[in-house]
Enzyme design. Structure first.
Site, PDB file in Angstrom:
ATOM      1  N   ALA A  86     165.475 -73.667  33.392  1.00  0.00           N
ATOM      2  CA  ALA A  86     166.114 -74.885  32.822  1.00  0.00           C
ATOM      3  C   ALA A  86     164.907 -76.023  33.272  1.00  0.00           C
ATOM      4  O   ALA A  86     164.477 -76.967  32.356  1.00  0.00           O
ATOM      5  CB  ALA A  86     167.243 -75.311  33.287  1.00  0.00           C
ATOM      6  N   TYR A  96     165.273 -72.696  37.736  1.00  0.00           N
ATOM      7  CA  TYR A  96     163.779 -72.877  37.476  1.00  0.00           C
ATOM      8  C   TYR A  96     163.648 -72.892  36.016  1.00  0.00           C
ATOM      9  O   TYR A  96     162.644 -73.866  35.528  1.00  0.00           O
ATOM     10  CB  TYR A  96     163.151 -72.006  38.196  1.00  0.00           C
ATOM     11  CG  TYR A  96     161.721 -71.996  38.248  1.00  0.00           C
ATOM     12  CD1 TYR A  96     161.035 -72.957  38.838  1.00  0.00           C
ATOM     13  CD2 TYR A  96     160.637 -71.015  37.438  1.00  0.00           C
ATOM     14  CE1 TYR A  96     159.546 -72.951  39.083  1.00  0.00           C
ATOM     15  CE2 TYR A  96     159.297 -71.121  37.504  1.00  0.00           C
ATOM     16  CZ  TYR A  96     158.924 -72.144  38.279  1.00  0.00           C
ATOM     17  OH  TYR A  96     157.497 -72.226  38.158  1.00  0.00           O
ATOM     18  N   SER A 102     156.269 -73.741  32.776  1.00  0.00           N
ATOM     19  CA  SER A 102     155.930 -72.125  33.376  1.00  0.00           C
ATOM     20  C   SER A 102     156.282 -71.296  32.047  1.00  0.00           C
ATOM     21  O   SER A 102     157.344 -71.525  31.320  1.00  0.00           O
ATOM     22  CB  SER A 102     156.866 -71.927  34.463  1.00  0.00           C
ATOM     23  OG  SER A 102     157.065 -70.517  34.721  1.00  0.00           O
TER      24      SER A 102
HETATM   25  P1  NAP Z   1     153.188 -73.694  45.909  1.00  0.00           P
HETATM   26  O1  NAP Z   1     152.026 -73.036  46.569  1.00  0.00           O
HETATM   27  O2  NAP Z   1     154.539 -73.645  46.521  1.00  0.00           O
HETATM   28  O3  NAP Z   1     152.708 -75.450  46.296  1.00  0.00           O
HETATM   29  C1  NAP Z   1     153.789 -76.253  45.723  1.00  0.00           C
HETATM   30  C2  NAP Z   1     153.297 -77.651  46.076  1.00  0.00           C
HETATM   31  O4  NAP Z   1     154.213 -78.576  45.707  1.00  0.00           O
HETATM   32  C3  NAP Z   1     153.071 -77.645  47.703  1.00  0.00           C
HETATM   33  O5  NAP Z   1     151.922 -78.623  47.806  1.00  0.00           O
HETATM   34  C4  NAP Z   1     154.562 -78.691  47.934  1.00  0.00           C
HETATM   35  O6  NAP Z   1     154.073 -79.567  48.944  1.00  0.00           O
HETATM   36  C5  NAP Z   1     154.628 -79.467  46.822  1.00  0.00           C
HETATM   37  N1  NAP Z   1     156.028 -79.993  46.477  1.00  0.00           N
HETATM   38  C6  NAP Z   1     157.091 -79.066  46.495  1.00  0.00           C
HETATM   39  N2  NAP Z   1     158.166 -79.872  46.119  1.00  0.00           N
HETATM   40  C7  NAP Z   1     157.612 -81.026  46.350  1.00  0.00           C
HETATM   41  C8  NAP Z   1     158.568 -82.356  46.531  1.00  0.00           C
HETATM   42  N3  NAP Z   1     159.797 -82.476  45.875  1.00  0.00           N
HETATM   43  N4  NAP Z   1     157.857 -83.246  46.537  1.00  0.00           N
HETATM   44  C9  NAP Z   1     156.315 -83.303  46.554  1.00  0.00           C
HETATM   45  N5  NAP Z   1     155.636 -82.174  46.661  1.00  0.00           N
HETATM   46  C10 NAP Z   1     156.263 -81.136  46.749  1.00  0.00           C
HETATM   47  O7  NAP Z   1     153.236 -73.758  44.379  1.00  0.00           O
HETATM   48  P2  NAP Z   1     152.284 -73.174  43.122  1.00  0.00           P
HETATM   49  O8  NAP Z   1     152.549 -71.723  43.275  1.00  0.00           O
HETATM   50  O9  NAP Z   1     150.936 -73.569  43.608  1.00  0.00           O
HETATM   51  O10 NAP Z   1     152.805 -73.711  41.784  1.00  0.00           O
HETATM   52  C11 NAP Z   1     152.479 -75.332  41.514  1.00  0.00           C
HETATM   53  C12 NAP Z   1     153.279 -75.396  40.082  1.00  0.00           C
HETATM   54  O11 NAP Z   1     152.964 -74.475  39.252  1.00  0.00           O
HETATM   55  C13 NAP Z   1     154.637 -75.465  40.289  1.00  0.00           C
HETATM   56  O12 NAP Z   1     155.199 -76.545  39.358  1.00  0.00           O
HETATM   57  C14 NAP Z   1     155.300 -74.271  39.921  1.00  0.00           C
HETATM   58  O13 NAP Z   1     156.528 -74.110  39.405  1.00  0.00           O
HETATM   59  C15 NAP Z   1     154.118 -73.962  38.718  1.00  0.00           C
HETATM   60  N6  NAP Z   1     154.220 -72.511  38.521  1.00  0.00           N
HETATM   61  C16 NAP Z   1     153.636 -71.648  39.159  1.00  0.00           C
HETATM   62  C17 NAP Z   1     153.456 -70.425  38.990  1.00  0.00           C
HETATM   63  C18 NAP Z   1     152.936 -69.349  40.078  1.00  0.00           C
HETATM   64  O14 NAP Z   1     153.066 -68.069  39.783  1.00  0.00           O
HETATM   65  N7  NAP Z   1     152.420 -69.565  41.198  1.00  0.00           N
HETATM   66  C19 NAP Z   1     153.758 -70.057  37.896  1.00  0.00           C
HETATM   67  C20 NAP Z   1     154.284 -70.766  36.826  1.00  0.00           C
HETATM   68  C21 NAP Z   1     154.337 -72.106  37.231  1.00  0.00           C
HETATM   69  P3  NAP Z   1     154.201 -78.882  50.562  1.00  0.00           P
HETATM   70  O15 NAP Z   1     153.046 -78.323  51.158  1.00  0.00           O
HETATM   71  O16 NAP Z   1     154.468 -80.209  51.608  1.00  0.00           O
HETATM   72  O17 NAP Z   1     155.399 -78.039  50.674  1.00  0.00           O
END
Ligand code: NAP
Length: 246
Positions: free
Chosen positions: A156, A154, A141
């Protein structure tokens, strides 16, 4: 681009993970999607992606538990005997200013984001080493590269993912395995849906391209890295952030 390949994608049923799964299926890959709790969304995503004509398997498990990675590796062996691509995308936030953040608030995010990525890389790369081929993509990120207030846990975890990516790339390169990270900026998913329209507008003002990103912006980069188009790329952190960092 990915015909005949098998990909494991954690957090693959919503948001960025789902967009990556869709791009992979559209390009011929079978996918195994890991999620933690949202059964309804998992079933819905699997039904939607199966229409694209490849195999879609869903797996419920918490990546913060090392047993999950072991079980996924076991299923992969039974299911297809090989795994070509691992996307460590599952991640959570738990934003609080440091003075209000408990040790549990800190550890929970590290456990899911950083430790979960380690457990998955350890188990799945063991299969890839035997094949002498594979691609690993870790979701970092912008927060892990430049920091963010109220995200000390986050940022870290994401900075740690960058370090792990570089070390794993050096360990695994001679075994035919490429390891890279993507550092998304501000992407519109459930994770960022808690922000008001005003907050999103303010965020867009700091983005060179003047807009928030979409999950497909990240999926396109993941597809490029996973395919042979990225065959000579390893140990890189690719920012996909509309120019927040430049
Ligand atoms: P999201 O919409 O909240 O979806 C997160 C997904 O991860 C969900 O399918 C969730 O499962 C799964 N998950 C969370 N914790 C888990 C665990 N302990 N074990 C197994 N599955 C788990 O998130 P997103 O925005 O798509 O983000 C995806 C990735 O991109 C993350 O690593 C996030 O840090 C990174 N990221 C996102 C952004 C942003 O702006 N959105 C920016 C930078 C980086 P459930 O559906 O069952 O809850």
């Amino acid at each position: 681009m990915l015909k005949g390949k098998t990909a494991v994608i954690t957090g693959g049923v919503r948001g960025i993970g789902k967009a990556i799964a869709k791009a992979f299926c559209q390009n011929g890959a079978d996918v195994i999607l890991c999620y933690r709790s949202n059964d309804e969304e998992a079933e819905k995503t699997a039904a939607e992606l199966k229409k694209l004509g490849t195999e879609v398997t869903i797996f419920k498990g918490d990546v913060a538990d090392p047993a999950t990675a072991k079980e996924i590796a076991k299923q992969v062996k039974e299911y297809s005997g090989k795994v070509d691509i691992l996307v460590n995308n599952a991640g959570i936030t738990n934003d609080k200013l440091m003075m209000r953040m408990s040790p549990e608030d800190f550890t929970k995010v590290i456990d899911a984001n950083l430790n979960g990525t380690f457990y998955m890389m350890k188990e799945i790369s063991a299969l890839m080493v035997k094949q002498r081929s594979g691609v690993i993509i870790n979701m970092a990120s912008v927060s892990g590269l430049k920091g963010n207030p109220a995200q000390i846990n986050y940022s870290a975890s994401k900075a740690g993912i960058v370090g792990m990516t570089l070390s794993a790339a050096k360990e695994l390169g001679r075994r035919g395995i490429r390891v890279n990270a993507i550092a998304p900026g501000f992407i519109e998913t459930d994770m960022t849906a808690i922000l008001t329209e005003d907050q999103k507008e303010a965020a867009a003002k700091n983005i060179t391209l003047g807009r928030l990103g979409q999950p497909e912006d990240i999926a396109n980069t993941a597809l490029f890295l996973a395919s042979d188009m990225g065959a000579y790329i390893t140990g890189q952190v690719i920012s996909v952030d509309g120019g927040i960092i430049m």
